[in-house]
Design a protein around this motif. Structure first.
Motif, PDB file in Angstrom:
ATOM      1  N   ILE B 484       0.869  -1.178   0.000  1.00 17.37           N
ATOM      2  CA  ILE B 484       0.000   0.000   0.000  1.00 17.37           C
ATOM      3  C   ILE B 484       0.896   1.215   0.000  1.00 17.37           C
ATOM      4  O   ILE B 484       1.367   1.671   1.041  1.00 17.37           O
ATOM      5  N   THR B 485       1.211   1.694  -1.199  1.00 15.04           N
ATOM      6  CA  THR B 485       2.172   2.783  -1.321  1.00 15.04           C
ATOM      7  C   THR B 485       1.657   3.843  -2.272  1.00 15.04           C
ATOM      8  O   THR B 485       0.659   3.649  -2.973  1.00 15.04           O
ATOM      9  N   LYS B 486       2.366   4.959  -2.278  1.00 11.25           N
ATOM     10  CA  LYS B 486       2.025   6.048  -3.187  1.00 11.25           C
ATOM     11  C   LYS B 486       2.145   5.630  -4.648  1.00 11.25           C
ATOM     12  O   LYS B 486       1.457   6.162  -5.513  1.00 11.25           O
ATOM     13  N   GLU B 489      -0.985   4.056  -5.481  1.00 11.31           N
ATOM     14  CA  GLU B 489      -1.996   5.107  -5.513  1.00 11.31           C
ATOM     15  C   GLU B 489      -1.939   5.853  -6.848  1.00 11.31           C
ATOM     16  O   GLU B 489      -2.962   6.125  -7.485  1.00 11.31           O
ATOM     17  N   TRP B 525      -8.478   0.821   2.632  1.00  8.63           N
ATOM     18  CA  TRP B 525      -7.787   1.854   1.865  1.00  8.63           C
ATOM     19  C   TRP B 525      -8.463   2.138   0.530  1.00  8.63           C
ATOM     20  O   TRP B 525      -8.688   3.285   0.156  1.00  8.63           O
TER      21      TRP B 525
END
Lengths: 609, 609
Positions: B484-486, B489, B525
């Motif tokens: 779950i990282t930028k 994203e 998320w």
């Protein structure tokens, strides 16, 4: 998929992660694999001592006995101190972890860096020595020394990629055969001495005065002999490879190795002294002892062959220890992340491949003449020895557990002697070991730069609630078109399916007339797709295209639009057809791939013939 | 962009397509560039004749005169026939075009293929000879022969990439100096003979009976001497490089070259005969003549140096002719399309680079000993000679223009003699020339396979009104997510902007527990993006991912959906950081790139530090 079939054939079927337990060493295999480096030193360590002493006179050779005692003392100190390291740091990592935890990051990195380099040197040096042994037997092959070395490295690399137990099973026979051969040699030799079959006048009595002997020379001989101790740290690095209870098994293996090394070393030194053997250029000391003991019969060749084998296998110790050390460094983010991943057969494949590749490189660069690297290699071992012992010293002093005084004493003696040996190397062989002073700082700085980068990237990747990504407002899709073809039709079809986008077809022309004709044709063919033609006076496709993409990108990013470039990719039926197509696509793709705001999309177009 | 600065420095600023006219040869430059190969043969051709004759006795050397007459006759025939080719085929292409148009595709390809290989051999052979000349003068360099050859090839390659007029300006001086040197040599030599300064008893009179002479031997000597004629076809290949009116200028240049070659060849043969020179292993015939004529003074060294230079420059003829021939073959789709494109400096860069690379390869493989290649090279020249003359023969016979009988006669004589020389080579030197019989068929088959592929591709690419592309119904976008990282994203943000798509995030996990945790985190998320987790027991990301993509693709193509895989790409601030990231992306991209129905999209993510 022939490639994966070849891979399967060479390294075997992939193993499940849950099979990891079965891939661990029992003590017998561990001893073979992890001590081949140390034990192989017996083949050249005693000789190194004699080579230094003979520079005075053959009378001085009796000094090999007291020097051997000093080496044994150092060996005992090292074995005992490493035993303590094993129990104190049961997760392995050896000198790197010990030095880092007790002395700080930089001493740790110095220890880790010099060990990494050392394992590469181990592989290059011992494989070259093995290749020399082979080509001495078959002189026809002599000019192919480098090629043979490279094949041997490739072979050991593949064996290790198959996983550690498999490599252990295959490679442990030669190690035990070597031990057997040397024990027979020493046993028969002593039997002959005891029964009086060997003249007692071949050697000078211990204590005979020697003209011209100096402390400097004796220290040099001692340092040379200590090179037989390289490799004793391997077990402490590889504890995670042992079956549970790992530390106990590792400690027992270490003690066994120490005992074996001491016995073999003492035996060889004693026989060479008693036989009055002087080192020769074209025959090793072990070969001379064997020839005198057995004559040139089957047993002599048994000793020779197993010696050659163990020299090659000494490389294998590097293959066990390097990947684990690299894993520790990668986990701490001092080297690239890829070293922390296990491959198909549960070994750290990237470490193994890197070790193999760098060793081959080193062999090729030095043209197979790796002897000059030996002192470099020895000093590179005693740096981490010193650092790890000093680290343990600090640890005991800080923590003061039960019985700490004895533990501290052991490590203190270990640290002191290791430091002395290191200094002796620097003083007596500076011309050969100075490169260490250059490459170690470079490596440590490299570690820090990698670490700084990874540390800086972490926060940038973390998602935060207060800094959400701004949604993209719209898309501009650029389609470079070379002509009016099905390939373009295919790409446009995909572009149109992303209905949100604004599509711009771009044509680069080298000729003003062609340009006009193309524009007219286009209007009839795709009246609803906007066409931009760029005239390239210099026949370059890349330059005008990338300039155009830049302009669009600047405008787009101002209004938070994304820019996507669609590049067609021919998928021919036969792989060799690729060289007949795709040249422009490849160029465009590679040119745009590293642009920060350009999304590159490859749209396949399959050729039927 | 340091790379493009280096390129600019080496080969100069790009030229506009409209500057092409200025890049053409005038006659003086053309003569220098295109005849250096032929003229340089004077340095070794006469010697080849003497080497064969001396195997009988020095009495037989007078036969060099009648043999030289025969070679001159062949030269005249060739020059006249090539003059006719120039006017008949003013667009160049030489033997390839003539043979193809009049004899059919396969004879054309045989001629073209043997010339292509021949130009590579020309470069390798003459550069090696030049390097030998250099290292004979500086024996220290002798062991670096191969390296020096490679540097020379690289140098000539760069000069030629700069464009043809520039290379002509730079390289024509040595050619004219060589001619000057030889004319002075021949002039002074004849003056000395006329003034009686040379004893007339050094040579056997013409007609002296010779014991043991055979027709076979004389033919062999004649064939060896004919190797001096290699290179006369270069001008006919390079007509497009001439200033207008190209055919007239080319024809005049050809005649001038023929006259010069005849004069120099006759002069050298005559002097060597009159002086009674016998070939030596360690001194060339030209060197012997120069030493006898001048003594070892400045003029002697002038002859030697210009001879060495022209041997190197003979390579340059290959650089002028190879790219043009490759262009003709590429235009006809017998070799890869890239050979038909002009580079920055308006030369056919790909042809020049290919010629340079293959010559270097040949020099390295033969370890700089390219002498054995000379017969191969000579026979490779006479095959296209024969084919092109025969082609012209057929042309005159078919078309019967005004004065065709004479034209036919000229080409008939040319064809006949070329064929004879070729057969003499095959008969007298079969052990050296047999490889031609293997590689020529391979090359011709290769040409055909490439051609068949390109011909098959053409119709597949043509857009037809009755076979329109079926519009894509919808898109499935697969986003492989590592965490779950930028970065994720950022990719999802792009995916969502392509609003038409159905987005599937795919996570490959190596551990069942991690998997569950990840799924829970994801739900919080990105609740609106569907997540699929794949458990990989074998720690491979590629395998489960590609299996999953395959399943989706099968379903999608059934309902005419497209499948796009979004791969993130880190754009680090410093290029060396790339080795610390992007390993998985690179792997995924390369694995999916050649799948026929998968669209691969690279979404950049810029690192700030």
């Amino acid at each position: 998929m022939t490639l994966s079939a070849v891979k399967r054939f060479l390294i075997g079927r992939p193993l499940k992660s849950t099979e990891l337990g079965e891939q661990k060493f029992n003590k017998k295999k561990a001893l073979a694999i992890l001590s081949s480096d140390a034990l192989s030193s017996v083949a050249y360590g005693p000789e190194q001592i004699l080579i230094v002493l003979i520079t005075i006179s053959s009378v001085a050779l009796w000094y090999s006995i007291p020097i051997a005692v000093a080496v044994l003392f150092l060996l005992t100190a090292l074995i005992l101190s490493y035993r303590q390291i094993i129990f104190a740091y049961p997760h392995g990592g050896g000198a790197y972890v010990v030095a880092k935890e007790n002395l700080g990051v930089n001493p740790g990195l110095i220890a880790g860096g010099s060990l990494l380099v050392d394992y590469i040197l181990t592989v290059a040096v011992s494989i070259s020595a093995g290749a020399d042994a082979i080509t001495s037997a078959f002189p026809v092959l002599h000019e192919h020394n480098v090629l043979i070395s490279c094949i041997l490295v490739a072979f050991i690399t593949i064996i290790n990629l198959r996983g550690i137990t498999e490599s252990a099973s295959l490679l442990s026979y030669p190690v035990y055969l070597f031990m057997l051969a040397l024990f027979i040699l020493i046993g028969v030799g002593i039997y002959k001495i005891v029964t009086g079959a060997v003249s007692s006048e071949l050697h000078t009595p211990i204590g005979t005065p020697v003209a011209g002997i100096s402390l400097f020379l004796l220290l040099r001989a001692f340092a040379s002999g200590s090179s037989a101790l390289t490799g004793v740290e391997a077990i402490s690095n590889a504890i995670p490879n042992f079956k549970a209870p790992a530390p106990n098994n590792a400690a027992k293996t270490l003690m066994a190795m120490g005992a074996l090394l001491a016995l073999l070393f003492t035996g060889i030194i004693f026989l060479s002294y008693y036989y009055g053997i002087t080192p020769k250029v074209d025959e090793t000391v072990v070969s001379q002892i064997a020839a005198q003991t057995f004559g040139r019969n089957f047993l002599y060749y048994f000793v020779q062959v197993t010696t050659a084998l163990i020299l090659v296998l000494a490389a294998n110790t590097g293959y066990s220890a390097f990947p684990l050390l690299a894993f520790s460094l990668a986990k701490d983010k001092y080297i690239a992340r890829m070293f922390s991943m296990r491959g198909d057969r549960l070994a750290y494949s990237n470490g193994i491949l890197t070790l193999g590749a760098t060793s081959i490189l080193l062999i090729i660069i030095s043209n197979g003449r790796t002897e000059q690297l030996i002192p470099l290699y020895a000093v590179g071992v005693f740096i981490p020895f010193t650092l790890s012992q000093t680290g343990m010293l600090v640890k005991w002093f800080r923590e003061r557990p039960k019985g700490w005084a004895l533990k501290l004493l052991i490590n203190f003696v270990g640290a002191l002697i290791s430091f002395m040996v290191m200094m002796i190397f620097f003083i007596t062989k500076f011309t050969q070991v100075w490169p260490v002073l250059i490459f170690l700082p470079i490596i440590v700085i490299g570690f820090h730069r990698i670490n700084r980068h990874y540390e800086a990237v972490g926060p940038q990747l973390r998602t935060t609630a207060d800094d959400p990504v701004i949604p993209i407002e719209g898309n501009i899709i650029i389609v470079p078109v070379a002509g009016i073809t099905k390939v373009v039709e295919n790409s446009l079809n995909y572009a149109k399916s992303l209905s949100v986008g604004q599509i711009i077809a771009v044509h680069v022309s080298f000729d003003k007339e062609d340009e006009k004709m193309f524009e007219e044709k286009w209007k009839k063919w795709q009246p609803d797709v906007r066409l931009v033609t760029l005239y390239s006076g210099y026949r370059s496709i890349i330059q005008p295209l990338s300039k155009f993409v830049d302009i669009i990108e600047r405008k787009a990013s101002a209004s938070n639009y994304s820019v996507t470039v669609l590049v067609p990719q021919f998928i021919p039926k036969k792989p060799w057809h690729n060289i007949l197509h795709n040249q422009s696509s490849l160029l465009i793709r590679n040119f745009l791939l590293y642009r920060k705001n350009i999304i590159v999309t490859t749209v396949p177009y399959q050729l039927k013939e």
